[in-house]
Motif scaffolding. Sequence first.
Motif, short mmCIF file in Angstrom:
data_model
loop_
_atom_site.label_atom_id
_atom_site.label_comp_id
_atom_site.label_asym_id
_atom_site.label_seq_id
_atom_site.Cartn_x
_atom_site.Cartn_y
_atom_site.Cartn_z
N PHE A 176 -14.87 -28.15 3.02
CA PHE A 176 -15.00 -28.02 1.27
C PHE A 176 -13.42 -27.69 0.78
N PRO A 316 -14.84 -29.01 -6.98
CA PRO A 316 -13.94 -30.32 -6.32
C PRO A 316 -12.93 -30.63 -7.42
N THR A 339 -12.81 -29.80 -2.18
CA THR A 339 -13.40 -31.30 -1.74
C THR A 339 -14.84 -31.17 -1.91
N ALA A 340 -15.55 -29.90 -2.01
CA ALA A 340 -16.95 -29.99 -2.13
C ALA A 340 -17.35 -28.44 -2.72
N ARG A 341 -18.52 -28.41 -3.11
CA ARG A 341 -19.17 -27.37 -3.71
C ARG A 341 -19.99 -26.61 -2.57
N THR A 343 -23.06 -25.67 -2.24
CA THR A 343 -24.26 -26.41 -2.07
C THR A 343 -24.12 -27.80 -1.39
N ASP A 344 -22.88 -28.29 -1.30
CA ASP A 344 -22.77 -29.69 -0.25
C ASP A 344 -22.48 -29.46 0.91
N THR A 345 -22.14 -28.20 1.40
CA THR A 345 -21.86 -28.00 2.76
C THR A 345 -22.94 -28.10 3.72
#
Length: 354
Positions: A176, A316, A339-341, A343-345
């Motif tokens: 993230f 991000p 680099t990520a939210r 919910t993107d993990t």
Amino acid sequence: MKFDDIHLAGVGTYLPRTITTEYAVKEGWYAKEAREASGLEAVAVEDTLPAVDMAVRAARTAVDRSGHAADDFLGLLHSHTYYQGPEGWSPAHYILGNTLDRPVSAFQVQHGCLGLLAALESAALRLTADGGRDAAMLLTAADNFNTPLVGRWTSSSMFVLADSGSSLVVSRRGGFARLLAMDFVSQPGMEAMHRGDEPLFPPREPVRPVMDFEGRLESWRTRWAEGGSIPLADFGALIAATVERTLATAGTSLDRIARVVHNGFNQDPLNVFLLDPLGLDASRGTWELNRGTGHASVSDFAIGLEHLWTTGQVVPGDQVLVLGFTTGMEAACAVLEITARPTDTPAFPSRGVH
């Protein structure tokens, strides 16, 4: 130091219940004047869990969020500033056995309140040297100050000590946040401020006297009044120069930093030592969080980063400056890019594994 392809893949924290500073004043633990000067509203206090068990709970969350399997991990680094268990025992291996349960190395990184950042640098260097795409390192940190041997409310005019556990998964694969650069700088002439007049050997009885930074500093105030040398320097300027150098290494600048994660100091010391030298307002930092938790020693940085990320205060593309200092005196900073939210993990269990 510049880093390439080093990421934070998971973060987890454990924060116990909080006690309001108003209640602490009523109970006679905290002076009313000290409370008003601190700006603090509440402090995290753990009644029963040992530090290592808080670290285990935080680590399980961080590993779950990272998406890494146990076989990916090269080792575990554990940081703390206070008692973890019996003398000569290995808290790092206890945490390893209760999390990854793998025959990898596990050891302690002792660097005061910068312990987690020192562990991050060590992990980043090890992962860079290994080169394996799926390689990861597990970092943990925890302290429980709920003992008569610690003056939680009175040990320092700069902070009130909070109990907590935290964890980061450092990865080559992704995550993230990406580590862009970090740096450490020290002013060793100032170490005497936290030594006071206590002997270096033999140890006093009891072996663990009450932790009292303010008392040690008072011994130096007495010497200064008698004409002794003053072990002081413009530490704020040193911190500012370090930040400027690290930002340049990362190829960025302070105006591109979205938020700052810092030590959970009281309001005035936070401004004087960390924010004012950089010309930053408290709204750029994590003061609104810290005033409700206190100074969580080695875990301040992970707690602040997790809070900003999980609440959507950084997204991000945002850059985050992690900044703090510890006894010695030594300062450190790191530049991260989100680099990520959440919910993107790979996995995002609800916060509060406790």
